[in-house]
Design an enzyme around this catalytic site. Sequence first.
Site, mmCIF file in Angstrom:
data_model
loop_
_atom_site.group_PDB
_atom_site.id
_atom_site.type_symbol
_atom_site.label_atom_id
_atom_site.label_comp_id
_atom_site.label_asym_id
_atom_site.label_seq_id
_atom_site.Cartn_x
_atom_site.Cartn_y
_atom_site.Cartn_z
ATOM 1 N N HIS A 166 0.878 -1.037 0.053
ATOM 2 C CA HIS A 166 0.056 -0.042 -0.022
ATOM 3 C C HIS A 166 0.760 1.237 -0.039
ATOM 4 C CE1 HIS A 166 0.448 -0.130 4.687
ATOM 5 N NE2 HIS A 166 0.263 1.148 4.592
ATOM 6 N N ASP A 218 0.354 -7.598 1.910
ATOM 7 C CA ASP A 218 0.708 -6.286 1.973
ATOM 8 C C ASP A 218 2.423 -6.027 1.811
ATOM 9 O OD1 ASP A 218 0.589 -3.640 1.866
ATOM 10 O OD2 ASP A 218 0.151 -3.372 3.796
ATOM 11 N N SER A 313 4.221 3.116 7.947
ATOM 12 C CA SER A 313 3.994 1.923 7.100
ATOM 13 C C SER A 313 5.075 1.470 6.474
ATOM 14 C CB SER A 313 2.803 2.316 6.307
ATOM 15 O OG SER A 313 1.645 2.286 6.666
#
Length: 364
Positions: A166, A218, A313
């Site tokens: 992402h 992910d 992230s």
Amino acid sequence: MLNTKIVILTIWISLFNISESFNFRYDYDNFSIGEQCVTKYNEPGTCTELVKCKIADQLYRSKQSSEITLCKVVGRIPFVCCPSYPKDLIASPLVIKSSTKFQNALCKNVQIFEKLDNHIISGDKAEVSEFPFQVALGYFSQEIKSFNFDCGGSLIADDIVLTAAHCVNIKGAQPVMVRLGRTSLDLNDEYDESDHQDIKIEAIRIHPKYCVKYKHNDIAIIKLRKPFKPSDSIETICLSTSDANAPKDFTVTGFGITSLEYTKRSDWLLKGTITEYPHDKCKYEYGKKGIKVIDSQLCALSDKGVDSCHGDSGGPVSYQKNNKHYLFGITSFGSGCGSSVFPSIYTKVNRYLDWIEEEMSTFE
């Protein structure tokens, strides 16, 4: 008569010692074996022998007995209120192929640190060059005519970075460069004199089964346009090959926001310790929110409020072994930030070794 009293006293002490090891909700005589019960979290369950209740046994072995509801003791055998999770939320066995030779090849030339400490600190600042494998992904902003560093990553080879899928498509924006070698993103920071290297990105590969909705798989690979130049502040990280070889406590690092009161990201790399959270319980709790957690995802939290947050992230979840750093996970997502009761989710790297190896071979 005296012997009878001694026997009764011995049994009572045994039951007391067993029950004292649990923060139980009900007395152990309140339920029969196999009877329906309710856990301390108001979850429906069944009175089951401890060793036959997977989640309770894991909690007991990891010394988290306060999370277990004791419902009965037979002899010296504890019976607990075992949560009755829906079948689609129960963890299923996963066959893992570990590319050990590939991992060993990557890890062969990684620097051995003479002194490594376990940094069990809540949201502390990292020392200069303490995590030389940490990188920051740069996204060019037309507004400021410069770069925003909105995600992190881990350097696993001289020109390869692992990050979250992402992170390579944030509101339609892709990273265009990677900054290596800095503990402070502020190049004018006098406390970090490390030579940084900004290297442009040549290619990005997202896992083919990446699920945007649930952040399944992910993970993404970034190929740099050129290898980094050898430096004391830049180093690759080894890859963890299995859960069995890893500890329960991990270090999470990133340049994300430092509080919920304001959204400014930290220019200085921050670190904290998180602890693995029972997977079945994590699946159940996220399932109530309509989110399915799969076996290639790590659930973890900290009772001190240490957590990854916006901007972290893609960054590493690592541990230390034999004076080397090992990459166990990639920061993926969570339900809010800084929770000491609800876990965040991280992608387990060891589930993707074959895919990483295959993708890296296409760059050669």
